[in-house]
Each structure stands twice: as structure tokens, then as C-alpha cells.
Design a protein around this motif. Structure first.
Motif, PDB file in Angstrom:
ATOM      1  N   HIS A 234       0.861  -1.184   0.000  1.00 54.14           N
ATOM      2  CA  HIS A 234       0.000   0.000   0.000  1.00 54.14           C
ATOM      3  C   HIS A 234       0.893   1.228   0.000  1.00 54.14           C
ATOM      4  CE1 HIS A 234       0.837   0.665   4.326  1.00 54.14           C
ATOM      5  NE2 HIS A 234       0.748  -0.653   4.428  1.00 54.14           N
ATOM      6  N   THR A 235       0.364   2.341  -0.492  1.00 52.98           N
ATOM      7  CA  THR A 235       1.143   3.573  -0.525  1.00 52.98           C
ATOM      8  C   THR A 235       1.668   3.846   0.880  1.00 52.98           C
ATOM      9  OG1 THR A 235      -0.908   4.831  -0.269  1.00 52.98           O
ATOM     10  CG2 THR A 235      -0.048   4.561  -2.507  1.00 52.98           C
ATOM     11  N   SER A 236       2.963   4.151   0.975  1.00 54.26           N
ATOM     12  CA  SER A 236       3.637   4.220   2.273  1.00 54.26           C
ATOM     13  C   SER A 236       3.620   5.630   2.849  1.00 54.26           C
ATOM     14  CB  SER A 236       5.082   3.747   2.127  1.00 54.26           C
ATOM     15  OG  SER A 236       5.815   3.975   3.319  1.00 54.26           O
ATOM     16  N   SER A 237       2.944   5.799   3.987  1.00 52.92           N
ATOM     17  CA  SER A 237       2.955   7.100   4.677  1.00 52.92           C
ATOM     18  C   SER A 237       4.371   7.484   5.063  1.00 52.92           C
ATOM     19  CB  SER A 237       2.075   7.059   5.933  1.00 52.92           C
ATOM     20  OG  SER A 237       0.729   6.859   5.591  1.00 52.92           O
ATOM     21  N   ILE A 238       5.172   6.491   5.471  1.00 52.92           N
ATOM     22  CA  ILE A 238       6.548   6.767   5.897  1.00 52.92           C
ATOM     23  C   ILE A 238       7.332   7.371   4.735  1.00 52.92           C
ATOM     24  CG2 ILE A 238       8.699   5.789   6.776  1.00 52.92           C
ATOM     25  CD1 ILE A 238       6.967   3.456   7.937  1.00 52.92           C
ATOM     26  N   ARG A 239       7.286   6.715   3.586  1.00 58.87           N
ATOM     27  CA  ARG A 239       8.115   7.158   2.444  1.00 58.87           C
ATOM     28  C   ARG A 239       7.621   8.472   1.864  1.00 58.87           C
ATOM     29  NH1 ARG A 239      11.397   9.146   0.392  1.00 58.87           N
ATOM     30  NH2 ARG A 239      12.738   8.562  -1.357  1.00 58.87           N
ATOM     31  N   ARG A 240       6.305   8.654   1.813  1.00 56.20           N
ATOM     32  CA  ARG A 240       5.823   9.891   1.193  1.00 56.20           C
ATOM     33  C   ARG A 240       6.079  11.091   2.114  1.00 56.20           C
ATOM     34  NH1 ARG A 240       1.904  13.455   3.396  1.00 56.20           N
ATOM     35  NH2 ARG A 240       0.505  12.251   4.699  1.00 56.20           N
ATOM     36  N   ILE A 241       6.045  10.904   3.449  1.00 56.04           N
ATOM     37  CA  ILE A 241       6.383  12.013   4.350  1.00 56.04           C
ATOM     38  C   ILE A 241       7.885  12.284   4.283  1.00 56.04           C
ATOM     39  CG2 ILE A 241       6.395  12.812   6.753  1.00 56.04           C
ATOM     40  CD1 ILE A 241       3.790  11.163   7.151  1.00 56.04           C
ATOM     41  N   GLU A 242       8.716  11.243   4.238  1.00 60.35           N
ATOM     42  CA  GLU A 242      10.157  11.427   4.015  1.00 60.35           C
ATOM     43  C   GLU A 242      10.403  12.288   2.777  1.00 60.35           C
ATOM     44  OE1 GLU A 242      12.553   7.423   5.537  1.00 60.35           O
ATOM     45  OE2 GLU A 242      12.246   7.793   3.411  1.00 60.35           O
ATOM     46  N   GLY A 243       9.639  12.036   1.722  1.00 56.72           N
ATOM     47  CA  GLY A 243       9.806  12.742   0.455  1.00 56.72           C
ATOM     48  C   GLY A 243       9.063  14.057   0.377  1.00 56.72           C
ATOM     49  N   GLY A 244       8.356  14.426   1.468  1.00 60.90           N
ATOM     50  CA  GLY A 244       7.621  15.689   1.485  1.00 60.90           C
ATOM     51  C   GLY A 244       6.445  15.722   0.532  1.00 60.90           C
ATOM     52  N   MET A 245       5.866  14.544   0.210  1.00 61.51           N
ATOM     53  CA  MET A 245       4.739  14.504  -0.719  1.00 61.51           C
ATOM     54  C   MET A 245       3.435  14.778   0.022  1.00 61.51           C
ATOM     55  SD  MET A 245       5.771  11.271  -3.122  1.00 61.51           S
ATOM     56  CE  MET A 245       4.885  11.838  -4.574  1.00 61.51           C
ATOM     57  N   LEU A 246       2.564  15.554  -0.594  1.00 65.24           N
ATOM     58  CA  LEU A 246       1.316  15.977   0.051  1.00 65.24           C
ATOM     59  C   LEU A 246       0.272  14.878   0.037  1.00 65.24           C
ATOM     60  CD1 LEU A 246       0.820  19.500  -1.571  1.00 65.24           C
ATOM     61  CD2 LEU A 246       2.026  18.944   0.546  1.00 65.24           C
ATOM     62  N   SER A 247      -0.529  14.848   1.093  1.00 65.65           N
ATOM     63  CA  SER A 247      -1.745  14.049   1.110  1.00 65.65           C
ATOM     64  C   SER A 247      -2.909  15.022   1.199  1.00 65.65           C
ATOM     65  CB  SER A 247      -1.754  13.096   2.304  1.00 65.65           C
ATOM     66  OG  SER A 247      -2.975  12.392   2.372  1.00 65.65           O
ATOM     67  N   TYR A 248      -3.744  15.039   0.137  1.00 59.75           N
ATOM     68  CA  TYR A 248      -4.864  15.984   0.123  1.00 59.75           C
ATOM     69  C   TYR A 248      -5.844  15.646   1.250  1.00 59.75           C
ATOM     70  CZ  TYR A 248      -8.277  19.329  -1.456  1.00 59.75           C
ATOM     71  OH  TYR A 248      -9.137  20.416  -1.497  1.00 59.75           O
ATOM     72  N   HIS A 249      -6.386  16.652   1.879  1.00 63.20           N
ATOM     73  CA  HIS A 249      -7.226  16.634   3.091  1.00 63.20           C
ATOM     74  C   HIS A 249      -6.381  16.646   4.359  1.00 63.20           C
ATOM     75  CE1 HIS A 249     -10.933  16.360   0.928  1.00 63.20           C
ATOM     76  NE2 HIS A 249     -10.707  15.133   0.483  1.00 63.20           N
ATOM     77  N   ALA A 250      -5.117  16.204   4.274  1.00 61.36           N
ATOM     78  CA  ALA A 250      -4.235  16.263   5.448  1.00 61.36           C
ATOM     79  C   ALA A 250      -3.342  17.500   5.350  1.00 61.36           C
ATOM     80  CB  ALA A 250      -3.404  14.993   5.563  1.00 61.36           C
ATOM     81  N   ASP A 251      -2.463  17.524   4.349  1.00 64.29           N
ATOM     82  CA  ASP A 251      -1.472  18.593   4.224  1.00 64.29           C
ATOM     83  C   ASP A 251      -1.974  19.773   3.404  1.00 64.29           C
ATOM     84  OD1 ASP A 251       0.555  16.881   5.493  1.00 64.29           O
ATOM     85  OD2 ASP A 251       0.391  15.750   3.635  1.00 64.29           O
ATOM     86  N   ALA A 252      -3.048  19.587   2.679  1.00 64.39           N
ATOM     87  CA  ALA A 252      -3.619  20.660   1.869  1.00 64.39           C
ATOM     88  C   ALA A 252      -5.123  20.446   1.781  1.00 64.39           C
ATOM     89  CB  ALA A 252      -3.016  20.663   0.468  1.00 64.39           C
ATOM     90  N   ASP A 253      -5.848  21.538   1.655  1.00 63.52           N
ATOM     91  CA  ASP A 253      -7.287  21.450   1.460  1.00 63.52           C
ATOM     92  C   ASP A 253      -7.766  22.720   0.768  1.00 63.52           C
ATOM     93  OD1 ASP A 253      -7.455  23.433   3.456  1.00 63.52           O
ATOM     94  OD2 ASP A 253      -7.923  21.987   5.032  1.00 63.52           O
ATOM     95  N   ILE A 254      -9.069  22.895   0.714  1.00 62.91           N
ATOM     96  CA  ILE A 254      -9.670  24.007  -0.009  1.00 62.91           C
ATOM     97  C   ILE A 254      -9.277  25.372   0.573  1.00 62.91           C
ATOM     98  CG2 ILE A 254     -11.817  24.117   1.342  1.00 62.91           C
ATOM     99  CD1 ILE A 254     -13.328  24.269  -1.353  1.00 62.91           C
ATOM    100  N   LYS A 255      -8.800  25.384   1.821  1.00 60.19           N
ATOM    101  CA  LYS A 255      -8.381  26.640   2.454  1.00 60.19           C
ATOM    102  C   LYS A 255      -6.865  26.859   2.385  1.00 60.19           C
ATOM    103  CE  LYS A 255     -12.211  27.379   5.668  1.00 60.19           C
ATOM    104  NZ  LYS A 255     -13.132  26.331   5.202  1.00 60.19           N
ATOM    105  N   THR A 256      -6.169  25.967   1.688  1.00 60.27           N
ATOM    106  CA  THR A 256      -4.713  26.071   1.540  1.00 60.27           C
ATOM    107  C   THR A 256      -4.401  26.619   0.160  1.00 60.27           C
ATOM    108  OG1 THR A 256      -4.574  24.015   2.811  1.00 60.27           O
ATOM    109  CG2 THR A 256      -2.543  24.790   1.786  1.00 60.27           C
ATOM    110  N   ASN A 257      -3.455  27.556   0.074  1.00 60.69           N
ATOM    111  CA  ASN A 257      -3.067  28.040  -1.252  1.00 60.69           C
ATOM    112  C   ASN A 257      -1.655  27.562  -1.593  1.00 60.69           C
ATOM    113  OD1 ASN A 257      -1.002  30.266  -0.748  1.00 60.69           O
ATOM    114  ND2 ASN A 257      -2.693  31.011   0.530  1.00 60.69           N
ATOM    115  N   PRO A 258      -1.300  27.575  -2.880  1.00 62.01           N
ATOM    116  CA  PRO A 258      -0.004  27.020  -3.306  1.00 62.01           C
ATOM    117  C   PRO A 258       1.210  27.684  -2.653  1.00 62.01           C
ATOM    118  CG  PRO A 258      -1.432  27.394  -5.205  1.00 62.01           C
ATOM    119  CD  PRO A 258      -2.119  27.994  -4.031  1.00 62.01           C
ATOM    120  N   TYR A 259       1.116  28.985  -2.374  1.00 66.21           N
ATOM    121  CA  TYR A 259       2.267  29.704  -1.819  1.00 66.21           C
ATOM    122  C   TYR A 259       2.562  29.261  -0.386  1.00 66.21           C
ATOM    123  CZ  TYR A 259       1.798  32.600  -5.943  1.00 66.21           C
ATOM    124  OH  TYR A 259       1.724  33.033  -7.246  1.00 66.21           O
ATOM    125  N   GLU A 260       1.537  28.853   0.350  1.00 69.76           N
ATOM    126  CA  GLU A 260       1.749  28.344   1.710  1.00 69.76           C
ATOM    127  C   GLU A 260       2.567  27.055   1.695  1.00 69.76           C
ATOM    128  OE1 GLU A 260      -2.259  29.893   4.032  1.00 69.76           O
ATOM    129  OE2 GLU A 260      -2.418  28.085   2.803  1.00 69.76           O
TER     130      GLU A 260
END
Length: 380
Positions: A234-260
Motif C-alpha cells: 500500500h502507498t507508504s505514509s513513511i516514504r511519502r512524508i520522508e519525500g515531502g509529498m502531500l496528502s490531500y485533506h491532510a497537508d492541503a485542502d480548499i483553504k490552503t493556497n499554493p504559496y503556503e
């Protein structure tokens, strides 16, 4: 033996074409993403991480639903959905894009694939962009057709994934460049293959274009991968956080803008083309974002698993942000996290207090990603 029928929330939650295969191969738990089941547990998540970084894993990501956009105005319409400049996007190319609303808020962070001059797929993160795109099209005056095709991706990720792809498709597959695609067949099964993935490792996404072949495709890839140590995963939370990859609804949502998020490279407010959110994003760029995403190293015993709530970040007893994704990295031997904090407190090296489910602990702000900052592994 667990039966597929044991996972029952009713017919409103869709099952992927690989659902039965993943249960046979040991899936023990599922989450829901884009109104569909996604396997989230094949036993030990730490072992899944090591399988990914040392060998290869095959993941059912059919939940990455495709929004298909065709018609004479397809290219102009797709540009209207995203602040990323697509003017130089070639047929056969993929791009990571953001889809923004009128306020510049992020609705999705998908991969865009260009199959032909006027044929695009938007490979979605977890939100209803099919409805958004169809709604935007209604009064756009553009000649486009928008729907969800019978397309279901798998992710083959890890350092051995290239060897497995050669076994399946021959040596010419190694000519496929990072973020490019190719239309192929395997044993008569219609596919599209791209050099992409949500892992920060070398990897491929294999898009099945006829769900009737789901079981056969899964078994064919697993059989080809066995000599190379391929495991179901399954997609690895450990590896994607190591790589700084976003999870939508967690690290970004409708109130988050790209510059943040520091994703300025995905925004071009100076292009001639109009896109939704252009005025708002121009204003945010001029003012500067009020929040910023940062990395954290968190003290204390190894976290038992990813956070399931947002943890408050305090400075001198005042909340200045929240931890969005946290996990223990067995490779780095540290608790790592992505967090969103008030811009004036986003200072690398600063110490903060994190209020975890186990109580308050100390953390230090650091640069992200935590591992392979130049994505040399994924692009290799």
C-alpha cells in the motif's frame, strides 16, 4: 480466511477491479478515497516501507479516478482549471498540477496526462473534480466532453520496478522518461504506462483501460515480479512524508493556497491565459502567504503509527500551527512530520511544543523533504 464480502459498506462505496486480488494477497484493512475502497494494510507498515525502498511493491490505486477531457477546446479548458502554465506541455507528457478555486484554494493536486492534442486525463487525489470540471464547463462556452473513463491505475514502485517492467514490456520501456507516458498492451490487455507514482522512489503507474481484466493484470504483474522480490503493498505514509509529498485533506485542502506550500513553481500568474483563481493568487503572491508548510523532527519514543488528528503546535503557550502528517521513519530513526504554521513562526531551527495524543513533546523545525531532496531516486 477473510472473504471479500466481509468489507461491506454497501454499494455506494465502489470496489476496484483489483479488490478481490488484494484480499487474496493479504489486504487486511481498507480506507475510502474518491468513494472507493483502497487497501491500507498488508500487515506491518514498516515492512511495507522496507519492501518499497529495497525491492518493489504493487499497490491498488484505482481510487485515482480519471477525469477525461476531450473536444476541440480541451487544452484551453484544462488550462482554465490550473495555475500551472501548460503551454509547452507535449502529447505524451505528464505534469503535477494544482486545481484551484476562485479564492486560490487547492481543490486537488493531481497528475495531468496528455494522451493527444485534445485528450487529457486528470489523475485525481481525493476530491470530486469530475463534478467541478463539469460545473465549470456548463457556462464556459467551450466545446468539451468531460467524463470518467473505465481506467484503473496500479502503482509499481521501488528500485526493482524497472527490472519488473522490462520483464513485462521488454527493454524499450527503459526509454520512458520521468513524467512521460506510453500506450501499451500486455497479453491483449489495453494499458497506459507512466513514469510517475506517489512514493518518491523509482516507479511506474500502470493504467488499466478495461476493468474486466483487473484480476488477470494483478496476477500477471505479481508473477513477473516474484523473482525480484515484488510484494503486494500500500502507498507508504513513511516514504511519502520522508519525500515531502502531500496528502490531500491532510497537508492541503480548499483553504490552503499554493504559496503556503512553497509550490510557487506550479503557479504562473503572468500567463496570458485566464485560469480560475488568477486574481486571488496574484494578490496572495504580492502580499506573501500568512502560513507556511515546514518540516519537523519530533522528540520522544517512535510513533506507533501516523497521526489520526491534527496536533497543535505551540510557542510560549500560544498555538501557532498544526501538525498535518507525522510518522516514525525507521530509516532516519526519527519522528518526522509535515506541519502548517503562521509565517512569522516558520523559522528553520526553531524549537516548538507539539501537543500529541500522548501529551506535549518538543520538536524542531527543519527543511523538507527529509530524504533525497532533489528526487534523484524517483527520476533515476
Amino acid at each position: 480466511m477473510m472473504q471479500a464480502d466481509d468489507f461491506g459498506f454497501g454499494t455506494q462505496i465502489r470496489k476496484s477491479p483489483y479488490f478481490d486480488a488484494t484480499v487474496r494477497w493479504g489486504a487486511k484493512g481498507f480506507s475510502v478515497y474518491n468513494h472507493m475502497y483502497i487497501p491500507r494494510d498488508f500487515g506491518d507498515p514498516e515492512q511495507n516501507f522496507w519492501n518499497l525502498v529495497n525491492d518493489a511493491i504493487l499497490c491498488d490505486v484505482a481510487v485515482e479516478r480519471q477525469v477525461e477531457i476531450t473536444g476541440p477546446d480541451a487544452a484551453r479548458f484544462v488550462q482554465m482549471l490550473t495555475p500551472r502554465d501548460l503551454s509547452k506541455m507535449a502529447v505524451g507528457q505528464c505534469k503535477y498540477i494544482l486545481i484551484t478555486n476562485a479564492e486560490g484554494g487547492i481543490l486537488n493536486d493531481p497528475i495531468l496526462l496528455r494522451l493527444a492534442e485534445n485528450h487529457f486525463w486528470i489523475s485525481l487525489a481525493d476530491s470530486d473534480i469530475l463534478l467541478w470540471a463539469q460545473g465549470v464547463a456548463v457556462h464556459s462556452g467551450m466545446d468539451v466532453t468531460i467524463g470518467e473513463p473505465d481506467v484503473s491505475p496500479l502503482q509499481l514502485q521501488g528500485p526493482k520496478s524497472g527490472l519488473i517492467m522490462q520483464e513485462l514490456f521488454g527493454e524499450s520501456i527503459m526509454e520512458l522518461k520521468y513524467y512521460w507516458l506510453r500506450e501499451l498492451e500486455l497479453d491483449g490487455i489495453p494499458l497506459l504506462v507512466s513514469r510517475t507514482g506517489w512514493s518518491s522512489e523509482l516507479g511506474y503507474e500502470i493504467y488499466l483501460r478495461d476493468s474486466a481484466h483487473g484480476d488477470a493484470l494483478w496476477e500477471r504483474i505479481m508473477a513477473a515480479g516474484m523473482p525480484f522480490g515484488l510484494k503486494p503493498g500500500h502507498t507508504s505514509s513513511i516514504r511519502r512524508i520522508e519525500g515531502g509529498m502531500l496528502s490531500y485533506h491532510a497537508d492541503a485542502d480548499i483553504k490552503t493556497n499554493p504559496y503556503e506550500l512553497g509550490l510557487d513553481r506550479l503557479v504562473n500568474v503572468d500567463i496570458e491565459a485566464e485560469f480560475i483563481g488568477k486574481a486571488a493568487l496574484r494578490h496572495i503572491k504580492a502580499q506573501g502567504p500568512s502560513r507556511k508548510q515546514i518540516g519537523l523532527i519530533i522528540d520522544g519514543a517512535p510513533l506507533k503509527g501516523p497521526n489520526t488528528t491534527f496536533w497543535a503546535i505551540n510557542v510560549a503557550g500560544v498555538q501557532v500551527g498544526k501538525v498535518t502528517s507525522a510518522v516514525y521513519s525507521p530509516r532516519l530513526e526519527r519522528n518526522i512530520a509535515l506541519a502548517m504554521v503562521a509565517a512569522e513562526h516558520a523559522n528553520i531551527g526553531a524549537e516548538v511544543e507539539i501537543v500529541t495524543s500522548q501529551g506535549p513533546v518538543r520538536a524542531v523545525m527543519v527543511e523538507r523533504p527529509f530524504f533525497d531532496p532533489n528526487k534523484k531516486i524517483a527520476a533515476a
